[in-house]
Design a protein around this motif. Structure first.
Motif, PDB file in Angstrom:
ATOM      1  N   UNK A  29       0.864  -1.184   0.000  1.00 49.52           N
ATOM      2  CA  UNK A  29       0.000   0.000   0.000  1.00 49.52           C
ATOM      3  C   UNK A  29       0.899   1.233   0.000  1.00 49.52           C
ATOM      4  N   UNK A  30       0.852   2.004  -1.095  1.00 54.80           N
ATOM      5  CA  UNK A  30       1.640   3.225  -1.250  1.00 54.80           C
ATOM      6  C   UNK A  30       0.751   4.412  -0.905  1.00 54.80           C
ATOM      7  N   UNK A  31       1.051   5.092   0.185  1.00 62.33           N
ATOM      8  CA  UNK A  31       0.286   6.276   0.601  1.00 62.33           C
ATOM      9  C   UNK A  31       1.015   7.534   0.147  1.00 62.33           C
ATOM     10  N   UNK A  32       0.290   8.406  -0.553  1.00 60.51           N
ATOM     11  CA  UNK A  32       0.884   9.607  -1.129  1.00 60.51           C
ATOM     12  C   UNK A  32       0.303  10.863  -0.500  1.00 60.51           C
ATOM     13  N   UNK A  33       1.157  11.848  -0.286  1.00 60.02           N
ATOM     14  CA  UNK A  33       0.715  13.159   0.190  1.00 60.02           C
ATOM     15  C   UNK A  33       0.033  13.906  -0.961  1.00 60.02           C
ATOM     16  N   UNK A  87      -2.228   3.757  -3.458  1.00 59.01           N
ATOM     17  CA  UNK A  87      -2.257   2.714  -4.473  1.00 59.01           C
ATOM     18  C   UNK A  87      -1.909   1.389  -3.809  1.00 59.01           C
ATOM     19  N   UNK A  88      -2.538   0.323  -4.260  1.00 58.59           N
ATOM     20  CA  UNK A  88      -2.169  -1.027  -3.856  1.00 58.59           C
ATOM     21  C   UNK A  88      -1.488  -1.702  -5.036  1.00 58.59           C
ATOM     22  N   UNK A  89      -0.249  -2.162  -4.822  1.00 57.68           N
ATOM     23  CA  UNK A  89       0.522  -2.823  -5.871  1.00 57.68           C
ATOM     24  C   UNK A  89       0.723  -4.282  -5.508  1.00 57.68           C
ATOM     25  N   UNK A  90       0.438  -5.174  -6.453  1.00 61.55           N
ATOM     26  CA  UNK A  90       0.565  -6.611  -6.222  1.00 61.55           C
ATOM     27  C   UNK A  90       1.341  -7.220  -7.388  1.00 61.55           C
ATOM     28  N   UNK A  91       2.524  -7.803  -7.132  1.00 66.23           N
ATOM     29  CA  UNK A  91       3.278  -8.444  -8.210  1.00 66.23           C
ATOM     30  C   UNK A  91       2.471  -9.541  -8.891  1.00 66.23           C
ATOM     31  N   UNK A  92       2.856  -9.869 -10.122  1.00 64.59           N
ATOM     32  CA  UNK A  92       2.089 -10.825 -10.922  1.00 64.59           C
ATOM     33  C   UNK A  92       2.075 -12.222 -10.322  1.00 64.59           C
ATOM     34  N   UNK A  93       3.165 -12.624  -9.700  1.00 64.09           N
ATOM     35  CA  UNK A  93       3.246 -13.970  -9.147  1.00 64.09           C
ATOM     36  C   UNK A  93       3.323 -13.957  -7.627  1.00 64.09           C
TER      37      UNK A  93
END
Length: 204
Positions: free
Chosen positions: A15-19, A68-74
């Motif tokens: 979870x990427x938190x941005x200002x 943003x939520x980032x999830x690798x492909x595998x």
């Protein structure tokens, strides 16, 4: 930019938190979800390519901030590598997931050029400050090397190592097939003191 991880180490999500108005560069194919109002700008075709993942995009938060939520492909872990600006890091090309504007990638960095004989190898160099988010094929181990100690790591398991650690690249079998782009048939010898980050499964 702040990073919180969940579902680790088997199926990590970052979870990427941005200002407000803050931007992050990330691999677009890994975007699971985001808060409303996050904008995406794709890099031009001449930009740097995340190995096997297409061009990174720049995501920017609206005036109220966002995430943003980032999830690798595998399957595997996600690992925020905190960079303090005092030392750069050499990172496996397949591991890049996201970085803030305060971290830069250094194409053509001389020590890596020397390591790979002037060609583009399986590592890239990062410098700056902040969290560099990495996608890992398995849980991450930090191997601490004492002064005078030597260890050997196979390239598919390497995640990252700092500039202060001495490194030598060699062929496992000089008569066998080798590739500096993938690491096939090669081994990395490291000399301490320092810490080398490895992943418990091979890069895909």
């Amino acid at each position: 930019m702040q990073v919180h991880t969940r579902h680790t180490p088997a199926f990590g999500v970052a979870r990427i938190s941005l200002a407000p108005g803050e931007a992050v560069q990330a691999v677009p194919d890994t975007l699971l979800a985001s808060s409303f109002g996050i904008t995406e700008v794709q890099q031009s075709r001449g930009g740097l390519r995340a190995h096997g993942k297409g061009q990174p995009s720049v995501f920017t938060a609206p005036k109220e901030g966002g995430w943003l939520d980032l999830a690798p492909a595998g399957p595997g872990d996600v690992y925020p590598l905190e960079m303090d600006g005092r030392s750069g890091w050499n990172v496996h090309r397949q591991a890049f997931l996201a970085r803030p504007a305060t971290i830069r990638v250094d194409p053509g960095w001389q020590p890596l050029q020397a390591l790979f004989g002037g060609d583009n190898g399986f590592l890239e160099h990062y410098s700056g400050t902040g969290p560099l988010v990495l996608a890992c094929a398995g849980p991450v181990d930090a191997l601490k090397i004492e002064a005078g100690e030597l260890i050997t790591v196979r390239p598919p398991y390497l995640l990252a190592y700092p500039d202060a650690v001495q490194c030598r690249l060699r062929a496992v079998d000089p008569s066998g097939p080798q590739s500096i782009r993938t690491g096939e048939g090669l081994a990395l010898d490291f000399a301490g003191p320092g810490t080398v980050l490895v992943q418990a499964r091979k890069s895909r």
